[in-house]
Enzyme design. Structure first.
Site, PDB file in Angstrom:
ATOM      1  N   HIS A 150       0.978  -1.040  -0.107  1.00 35.89           N
ATOM      2  CA  HIS A 150      -0.166  -0.018   0.031  1.00 35.89           C
ATOM      3  C   HIS A 150       0.928   1.271   0.213  1.00 35.89           C
ATOM      4  O   HIS A 150       0.372   2.434  -0.014  1.00 35.89           O
ATOM      5  CB  HIS A 150      -0.825  -0.167   1.324  1.00 35.89           C
ATOM      6  CG  HIS A 150      -2.085   0.704   1.142  1.00 35.89           C
ATOM      7  ND1 HIS A 150      -2.303   1.749   1.943  1.00 35.89           N
ATOM      8  CD2 HIS A 150      -3.221   0.692   0.349  1.00 35.89           C
ATOM      9  CE1 HIS A 150      -3.646   2.526   1.809  1.00 35.89           C
ATOM     10  NE2 HIS A 150      -3.950   1.960   0.518  1.00 35.89           N
ATOM     11  N   LYS A 152       2.982   4.589  -1.076  1.00 38.73           N
ATOM     12  CA  LYS A 152       2.960   5.476  -2.080  1.00 38.73           C
ATOM     13  C   LYS A 152       4.231   6.246  -2.028  1.00 38.73           C
ATOM     14  O   LYS A 152       4.194   7.490  -1.754  1.00 38.73           O
ATOM     15  CB  LYS A 152       1.717   6.277  -2.217  1.00 38.73           C
ATOM     16  CG  LYS A 152       0.331   5.435  -2.306  1.00 38.73           C
ATOM     17  CD  LYS A 152      -0.052   5.704  -0.708  1.00 38.73           C
ATOM     18  CE  LYS A 152      -1.577   5.155  -0.649  1.00 38.73           C
ATOM     19  NZ  LYS A 152      -1.829   4.094  -1.098  1.00 38.73           N
ATOM     20  N   ASP A 157      17.448   9.596  -6.483  1.00 34.66           N
ATOM     21  CA  ASP A 157      19.028   9.704  -6.523  1.00 34.66           C
ATOM     22  C   ASP A 157      19.483   9.354  -4.869  1.00 34.66           C
ATOM     23  O   ASP A 157      20.328   9.837  -4.135  1.00 34.66           O
ATOM     24  CB  ASP A 157      19.525  11.096  -6.530  1.00 34.66           C
ATOM     25  CG  ASP A 157      19.306  11.586  -7.910  1.00 34.66           C
ATOM     26  OD1 ASP A 157      19.243  10.557  -8.730  1.00 34.66           O
ATOM     27  OD2 ASP A 157      19.314  12.790  -8.142  1.00 34.66           O
TER      28      ASP A 157
END
Lengths: 211, 211
Positions: A150, A152, A157
């Site tokens: 779940h 996000k 870098d």
């Protein structure tokens, strides 16, 4: 009397030097603190043209009917993603937003190493961009467990963390109430760098076949 | 000669004072930086007893079959929520986890001002804790627009931000792969303080009736 003056000059000189050092140190820390990115974006984002972020065109050369030259939460998100100069690690539950997919394809064409980890349940739904990323040669892995992957978040870098409630879908960007937090704070970025690595290795299909 | 000594003492004294000030300033900034909370919790969390967080019992006095004395991502989350001394503003898409509800009821009984903003679609599903919070007298507002109020953040005492991918459900805590970020960084906390206030006012039922 000349000795006394020498001492005065030496004493005051020493004070001046140590005060200058302190001022320089403070100025440097201040500038360093100012340079550390720590910002929050809220959604839904206004809808505006983002073509200038994908090409060398100026903001006003595009002829599409969307508003031009407007900075939005979404254009800021794209700007930070496109700032990648070496790697982008993305861990996202659902990914169907076209311009975010375009950003990844552009970074890939520039030679940036991209790794995408997503949830199996959402990787092949209608409109998912996962197939397009794979077709372009971007390395994608799917969490195939019965639970939701779940997260996000994205790490640019190994230095800049982009995380929040926002799935990479048009509904999330243009309609829902969502947040994204963008930070370079090492205490926040480093745990995500490590967690990505852990999840990436755990979802290596070669390893799974061996098990 | 005594004047020369006086000058020497004054000069060196001034240097000593300015160096001490610099050292104290540095020590203070160092301690301040160390005290600023910046941490990340990953889920699923191990399951362990959290009774000691709700009472004055020691970790080993509880007789439940869960492991005791184990610090987990979930117990850390509860610990930070229960640290509230004046207010807790919560903006969460779905809320069904029993111990998180218990934490809010405990804070409410201690006189902490709690405001909860949630999504209408999930406020009355099976297992939702929203009804129990309302019944106890906690102020709850629902976002009734057709889009998702998809945030999952809390602000403790307008000072500590708790945000991430984690909905306040048992599945999210015990099964999914999720993250929560906990920070006192003002550049990150303050935008959430303002956004909560904006959303809270926008969802005032009295205002809506007038419109």
């Amino acid at each position: 009397m000349s000795k006394m003056w020498t001492l005065k000059v030496v004493g005051l000189g020493a004070v001046a030097v140590s005060l200058s050092v302190e001022l320089l140190v403070r100025l440097f820390s201040h500038l360093r603190a100012k340079r550390t990115i720590n910002k929050v974006l809220f959604f839904p984002s206004e809808v505006a043209c983002v073509e200038h972020l994908f090409s060398t065109l100026s903001t006003h050369s595009c002829l599409c009917p969307l508003p031009h030259g407007v900075e939005t939460s979404f254009s800021r998100l794209l700007h930070h993603l496109l700032s990648a100069s070496s790697s982008l690690n993305l861990c996202v539950f659902s990914f169907s937003e076209m311009n975010l997919s375009r950003a990844l394809l552009l970074l890939h064409s520039r030679g940036i190493t991209i790794r995408v980890l997503t949830d199996k349940d959402y990787s092949d739904i209608n409109g998912s961009q996962i197939g397009a990323l794979r077709k372009a040669g971007i390395c994608v892995r799917c969490d195939r467990t019965s639970v939701h992957m779940h997260h996000k978040f994205a790490v640019v870098d190994e230095r800049l963390l982009i995380t929040g409630s926002l799935n990479w879908t048009q509904t999330a960007v243009q309609r829902n109430k969502e947040n994204i937090l963008i930070t370079e704070e090492p205490d926040l970025v480093q745990p995500f760098v490590k967690e990505f690595q852990r999840l990436w290795l755990n979802n290596d299909p070669a390893q799974k076949q061996k098990q």
